[in-house]
Write a protein that holds these residues in place. Structure first.
Motif, short mmCIF file in Angstrom:
data_model
loop_
_atom_site.label_atom_id
_atom_site.label_comp_id
_atom_site.label_asym_id
_atom_site.label_seq_id
_atom_site.Cartn_x
_atom_site.Cartn_y
_atom_site.Cartn_z
N GLU A 1 -16.79 3.75 8.23
CA GLU A 1 -15.48 3.11 8.32
C GLU A 1 -15.58 1.62 8.66
O GLU A 1 -14.58 0.90 8.59
CB GLU A 1 -14.64 3.81 9.39
CG GLU A 1 -14.35 5.27 9.12
CD GLU A 1 -13.37 5.45 7.98
OE1 GLU A 1 -12.33 4.77 8.00
OE2 GLU A 1 -13.65 6.26 7.09
N LYS B 1 -14.02 -1.38 6.65
CA LYS B 1 -12.57 -1.42 6.44
C LYS B 1 -11.85 -2.28 7.48
O LYS B 1 -10.66 -2.52 7.34
CB LYS B 1 -12.00 0.00 6.51
CG LYS B 1 -12.52 0.95 5.45
CD LYS B 1 -11.90 2.33 5.62
CE LYS B 1 -12.42 3.32 4.58
NZ LYS B 1 -11.81 4.67 4.78
N TYR B 2 -12.56 -2.72 8.51
CA TYR B 2 -11.90 -3.34 9.65
C TYR B 2 -12.53 -4.67 10.06
O TYR B 2 -13.64 -5.00 9.65
CB TYR B 2 -11.96 -2.40 10.87
CG TYR B 2 -11.29 -1.07 10.66
CD1 TYR B 2 -9.93 -0.91 10.83
CD2 TYR B 2 -12.04 0.05 10.28
CE1 TYR B 2 -9.31 0.32 10.65
CE2 TYR B 2 -11.43 1.29 10.09
CZ TYR B 2 -10.07 1.41 10.27
OH TYR B 2 -9.47 2.63 10.08
N ASP C 1 2.15 -1.26 11.52
CA ASP C 1 1.38 -0.34 10.68
C ASP C 1 0.58 0.65 11.52
O ASP C 1 0.22 1.72 11.04
CB ASP C 1 0.39 -1.12 9.79
CG ASP C 1 1.10 -1.87 8.68
OD1 ASP C 1 2.30 -1.62 8.49
OD2 ASP C 1 0.46 -2.70 8.03
N GLN D 1 -2.69 7.75 2.59
CA GLN D 1 -3.43 8.93 3.03
C GLN D 1 -3.29 9.14 4.53
O GLN D 1 -2.99 10.24 5.00
CB GLN D 1 -4.91 8.81 2.65
CG GLN D 1 -5.73 10.03 3.04
CD GLN D 1 -7.18 9.92 2.58
OE1 GLN D 1 -7.58 8.97 1.92
NE2 GLN D 1 -7.98 10.92 2.92
N SER D 2 -3.49 8.07 5.31
CA SER D 2 -3.37 8.18 6.76
C SER D 2 -1.94 8.47 7.16
O SER D 2 -1.68 9.25 8.09
CB SER D 2 -3.85 6.88 7.43
OG SER D 2 -3.72 6.96 8.82
N TYR D 3 -0.98 7.88 6.43
CA TYR D 3 0.43 8.12 6.73
C TYR D 3 0.80 9.59 6.55
O TYR D 3 1.48 10.19 7.39
CB TYR D 3 1.32 7.26 5.83
CG TYR D 3 2.78 7.67 5.86
CD1 TYR D 3 3.59 7.38 6.96
CD2 TYR D 3 3.34 8.39 4.80
CE1 TYR D 3 4.91 7.78 7.00
CE2 TYR D 3 4.66 8.80 4.84
CZ TYR D 3 5.44 8.49 5.93
OH TYR D 3 6.75 8.91 5.98
N ARG E 1 0.82 -1.21 0.00
CA ARG E 1 0.00 0.00 0.00
C ARG E 1 0.86 1.26 0.00
O ARG E 1 0.34 2.36 -0.23
CB ARG E 1 -0.93 0.01 1.22
CG ARG E 1 -2.01 -1.06 1.22
CD ARG E 1 -2.94 -0.89 2.41
NE ARG E 1 -2.24 -1.04 3.69
CZ ARG E 1 -2.70 -0.62 4.85
NH1 ARG E 1 -3.86 0.01 4.93
NH2 ARG E 1 -2.01 -0.82 5.97
N MET E 2 2.15 1.10 0.27
CA MET E 2 3.04 2.26 0.35
C MET E 2 4.02 2.33 -0.82
O MET E 2 4.98 3.10 -0.79
CB MET E 2 3.81 2.23 1.67
CG MET E 2 2.92 2.32 2.90
SD MET E 2 2.05 3.89 3.03
CE MET E 2 3.37 4.95 3.59
N LYS F 1 8.71 -0.20 5.02
CA LYS F 1 7.64 0.73 5.41
C LYS F 1 7.75 1.12 6.87
O LYS F 1 7.37 2.22 7.27
CB LYS F 1 6.28 0.11 5.13
CG LYS F 1 5.99 -1.15 5.93
CD LYS F 1 4.61 -1.72 5.68
CE LYS F 1 4.36 -2.98 6.51
NZ LYS F 1 3.01 -3.53 6.34
N ASP G 1 -2.88 4.80 10.84
CA ASP G 1 -2.52 3.68 9.97
C ASP G 1 -1.33 4.12 9.14
O ASP G 1 -1.48 4.78 8.11
CB ASP G 1 -3.70 3.29 9.08
CG ASP G 1 -3.39 2.09 8.20
OD1 ASP G 1 -2.23 1.63 8.21
OD2 ASP G 1 -4.29 1.62 7.48
N ASP H 1 -1.00 3.00 5.24
CA ASP H 1 -1.89 3.51 4.20
C ASP H 1 -1.43 4.93 3.86
O ASP H 1 -1.20 5.75 4.76
CB ASP H 1 -3.33 3.54 4.73
CG ASP H 1 -4.28 4.25 3.78
OD1 ASP H 1 -4.71 3.62 2.80
OD2 ASP H 1 -4.58 5.44 4.04
#
Length: 290
Positions: free
Chosen positions: A171, A174-175, A132, A276-278, A17-18, A27, A271, A274
């Motif tokens: 959300e 997603k989990y 993560d 965007q969250s990163y 994802r990265m 990562k 997260d 990910d």
């Protein structure tokens, strides 16, 4: 029960994802502010009382092990230039903390990665921290308090613990979502979970359900405290989707045989796997360090 002093951090993932960032740099070593993401995860474990951390990786992740080792040449150069304070900051691990690394071998999923740590963990009960997920270290002591609470709950009642956090309706899909035991009323427990940790029996988990099918709004965060028995369940777990050994399958067995609790999380998590969250986390962490 004895106090838990061992933890496993699985770092063998390729970080798809990265990409392309994670093609050459693990990562886990991507920065959040002025430190790599895994630095905060290890700090969290140590602050909660962990003394032996096992990194489960592969041949391309040796840079992570090097990060926590002492670079004698760099240390000597910095001290020769009178930069003792900087040198000391790089060698920050407490002397009573050990970090080991073991290779997973084949990439057969999270459950297999946890099982790979068994030769080092031995008969000890242990925690698992997913790299993560980075808990906010700047909000008082909430980062370490969550894990410390879980470790204490396990010591007190013997139930394995899984950290969860309430997520918004959009959300949920997603989990992995917790299904609480029949005698627990979700509405009764959500009023104070933002101000105090709480643990509740869990009946199972539903992976990425639709909102209509979600048994609660409590999502798995990425922190676990396990009885050593989880190794036996993992060893007997058959590979499922993608030929991987799923940690959730072993958790289901643990629930049926010993019981498991979920612990509600305090503070915020990011997260870091990910993009965007990163990016949001990087900005936040950098601002806190200015």
């Amino acid at each position: 029960m004895k106090k838990i002093t061992h933890a496993v951090i699985p770092v063998a993932g390729f970080g798809t994802r990265m990409l392309p960032l994670s093609k050459a740099v693990p990562k886990e070593l991507l920065p959040l502010g002025n430190r790599p993401a895994i630095h905060y995860v290890v700090e969290e474990a140590i602050a909660a009382g962990i003394k032996h951390i096992v990194l489960v990786g592969h041949a391309q992740k040796s840079a992570i092990e090097n990060y926590f080792d002492i670079n004698a040449e760099l240390d000597n150069q910095l001290r020769h230039k009178g930069k003792d304070e900087l040198a000391d900051s790089l060698n920050w691990l407490p002397k009573d903390v050990t970090i080991s690394m073991i290779r997973q071998g084949q990439a057969l999923g999270l459950g297999h990665a946890v099982l790979a740590a068994r030769p080092i963990i031995g008969e000890h009960d242990f925690a698992v921290l997913l790299p993560d997920v980075v808990l906010d270290p700047f909000t008082t002591d909430l980062q370490s308090d969550n894990l410390a609470f879980m470790l204490n709950e396990f010591t007190q009642n013997g139930y394995s613990q899984i950290l969860v956090d309430k997520v918004a309706d959009e959300e949920v899909s997603k989990y992995g979502i917790a299904k609480l035991s029949a005698d627990t009323n979700f509405e009764d427990i959500t009023t104070d979970i933002t101000t105090v940790n709480a643990s509740f029996k869990v009946a199972g988990f539903v992976e990425k359900p639709s909102l209509a099918d979600a048994p609660s709004r409590l999502a798995v965060v990425g922190r676990y405290v396990f009885s050593n028995r989880i190794f036996d369940y993992l060893a007997n777990t058959k590979a499922s989707v993608g030929g991987e050994i799923q940690l959730t399958d072993a958790i289901d067995a643990l629930i049926s045989q010993q019981g498991v609790e979920v612990t509600t999380m305090l503070g915020n998590s990011y997260d870091a796997g990910d993009m965007q969250s990163y990016m949001q986390a990087f900005i936040y962490f950098a601002q806190q360090q200015l």
